[in-house]
Design an enzyme around this catalytic site. Structure first.
Site, PDB file in Angstrom:
ATOM      1  N   HIS A  29       7.935  -1.217  38.913  1.00 37.37           N
ATOM      2  CA  HIS A  29       7.968  -1.162  37.397  1.00 37.37           C
ATOM      3  C   HIS A  29       7.322  -2.613  36.818  1.00 37.37           C
ATOM      4  O   HIS A  29       7.397  -2.721  35.440  1.00 37.37           O
ATOM      5  CB  HIS A  29       9.860  -1.721  37.140  1.00 37.37           C
ATOM      6  CG  HIS A  29      10.535  -0.495  37.308  1.00 37.37           C
ATOM      7  ND1 HIS A  29      10.760   0.083  36.197  1.00 37.37           N
ATOM      8  CD2 HIS A  29      11.138   0.119  38.196  1.00 37.37           C
ATOM      9  CE1 HIS A  29      11.539   1.274  36.227  1.00 37.37           C
ATOM     10  NE2 HIS A  29      11.789   0.965  37.658  1.00 37.37           N
ATOM     11  N   THR A  79       4.553  11.285  50.799  1.00 33.78           N
ATOM     12  CA  THR A  79       5.233  11.415  52.035  1.00 33.78           C
ATOM     13  C   THR A  79       6.115  12.911  51.914  1.00 33.78           C
ATOM     14  O   THR A  79       6.421  13.067  50.991  1.00 33.78           O
ATOM     15  CB  THR A  79       6.082  10.334  52.464  1.00 33.78           C
ATOM     16  OG1 THR A  79       6.478  10.640  53.835  1.00 33.78           O
ATOM     17  CG2 THR A  79       7.291  10.053  51.395  1.00 33.78           C
TER      18      THR A  79
END
Length: 186
Positions: free
Chosen positions: A157, A105
């Site tokens: 994660h 982005t």
């Protein structure tokens, strides 16, 4: 849309970033993956379909450039321009909006300085770009003016840790700082 020939106008920062990322994802498979929560497994993708955020009258859309690793920066720039135009005009197809393995982005294009992007499910990572600006930098005890690009990596994660992310970002930085050397080896 008719396919226009690729031109030098298609060489954009976003195209170089997508080229660098698609190249690096081969060495960082955790960021080109998805998590199957039902089977409790990580699925590493062997293809590099890079999505990019496009601002449209109907809101944010994320068109996907398939096999981005196989395209030149100019061809990537053309695909970005083509898909963004289709999205803005409401002509984009469902196929052009699905199947991404990683997203980028760029809020810098509209003046944003920093971003903390949200991962586009089922992907495991997204790279956010801020506005490139000239800034003072200390190098060898001298203050120099350099073009600086704020870049953020958000990642899942469950598939990667901070050390992997730091290495990935270091390599992104290295490639973008010297695109001539990078392009000679891709």
């Amino acid at each position: 849309f008719e396919e226009d020939p690729v031109t030098s106008a298609d060489l954009t920062l976003l195209a170089f970033v997508i080229k660098a990322v698609s190249h690096l994802l081969k060495s960082y498979p955790a960021f080109n993956a998805s998590v199957d929560t039902h089977r409790m497994q990580i699925i590493h993708k062997k293809f590099y379909h890079i999505g990019f955020a496009a601002d449209t009258p109907k809101g944010l859309m994320v068109p996907v450039i398939r096999d981005a690793d196989r395209l030149s920066p100019a061809a990537l720039g053309y695909r970005i321009r083509y898909l963004a135009r289709a999205a803005r005009q409401g002509d984009i197809t469902r196929e052009d909006l699905i199947g991404g393995t990683f997203s980028v982005t760029n809020i810098g294009a509209i003046g944003g300085t920093h971003v903390l992007p949200v991962i586009n499910n089922p992907e495991t990572a997204i790279l956010g770009l801020g506005r490139m600006e000239k800034k003072p930098v200390v190098k060898n005890d001298e203050i120099l003016i350099r073009q600086m690009l704020p870049v953020t990596l958000c990642f899942d994660h469950r598939v990667a840790d901070g050390a992997q992310a730091a290495r990935f970002m270091k390599d992104v930085k290295t490639l973008l700082e010297d695109p001539v050397v990078f392009l000679a080896h891709t």
